[in-house]
Design an enzyme around this catalytic site. Structure first.
Site, PDB file in Angstrom:
ATOM      1  N   ASN A  14     108.405  33.379  42.052  1.00 10.09           N
ATOM      2  CA  ASN A  14     107.866  34.355  41.299  1.00 10.09           C
ATOM      3  C   ASN A  14     108.723  35.551  40.954  1.00 10.09           C
ATOM      4  OD1 ASN A  14     104.965  33.658  40.245  1.00 10.09           O
ATOM      5  ND2 ASN A  14     104.644  33.724  42.434  1.00 10.09           N
ATOM      6  N   HIS A 110      97.701  36.553  44.020  1.00  9.73           N
ATOM      7  CA  HIS A 110      97.068  35.712  45.250  1.00  9.73           C
ATOM      8  C   HIS A 110      97.036  34.390  44.499  1.00  9.73           C
ATOM      9  CE1 HIS A 110      95.041  34.856  48.664  1.00  9.73           C
ATOM     10  NE2 HIS A 110      93.937  34.253  47.843  1.00  9.73           N
TER      11      HIS A 110
END
Length: 193
Positions: A14, A110
């Site tokens: 990410n 998340h």
């Protein structure tokens, strides 16, 4: 321009996507100034080196308390003029020390559709529960575990043929697509200081 520091504990996929979105002009209103890793062998460090991003490993075991560990981080963030902290696979609970220094300026991604499956194993928990859908949530960090104000969520239907690895792959595809997009939109709204 918003200066961000990315915190990571693992592979850093990410983190890399956030940096590359900036290079690809998908995200023009933030600058990734720094990677902070809490694990010496985090592959995110190698990614940062290849991408030319300053990276710092801070060993939590080298401090007598979490407060001292986070105080060192805060010192570094101030020296680098960091506006926002972006968590990308950072596997530590943020304490009040850092939260108070960066109120409403710490963002987390998340791998579940909160409030479903909070905690460190959101993908595995969803898979083992046998649910038909899960998702990804981007939220502000507060003093709870994955309880902060939700910024953006996206659902994912789980194919009954998928194994756990396939589910992880599909979740990561969503993460890589939405994290830079959401950061860009958030900072355009003037959430930048």
């Amino acid at each position: 321009m918003v200066n961000i520091a990315v915190f990571a504990s693992g592979s850093g996929s990410n983190f890399e996507r956030i940096v590359k979105a900036k290079e690809g002009r998908e995200a023009s209103n933030y600058s990734v100034k720094l990677l902070i890793a809490d694990k010496k062998d985090a592959f995110a460090i190698e990614r940062a080196k290849k991408l030319g991003i300053k990276n710092i490993f801070i060993d939590p075991k080298g401090f007598s308390s979490k407060f001292e560990f986070e105080s060192k981080i805060i010192e570094i963030l101030k020296m680098e003029a960091i506006d926002f902290i972006v968590l990308a696979g950072y596997m530590r609970i943020i304490s009040s020390n850092l939260l108070n220094e960066y109120p409403n300026r710490i963002i987390n991604i998340h791998p579940a559709y909160l409030p479903e499956f909070p905690g460190k194993d959101g993908i595995s928990d969803a898979f083992e529960a046998g649910v038909k859908e899960t998702g990804v949530t981007i939220h502000f960090v507060d003093s709870g575990v994955d309880t902060g104000e939700i910024i953006y969520q996206e659902r994912l239907n789980i194919d009954s043929e998928w194994d756990l690895n396939k589910l992880k792959e599909e979740i990561h595809k969503i993460e890589h697509r939405i994290y830079p997009m959401v950061l860009t939109k958030l900072f355009e709204k003037g959430e930048n200081k």
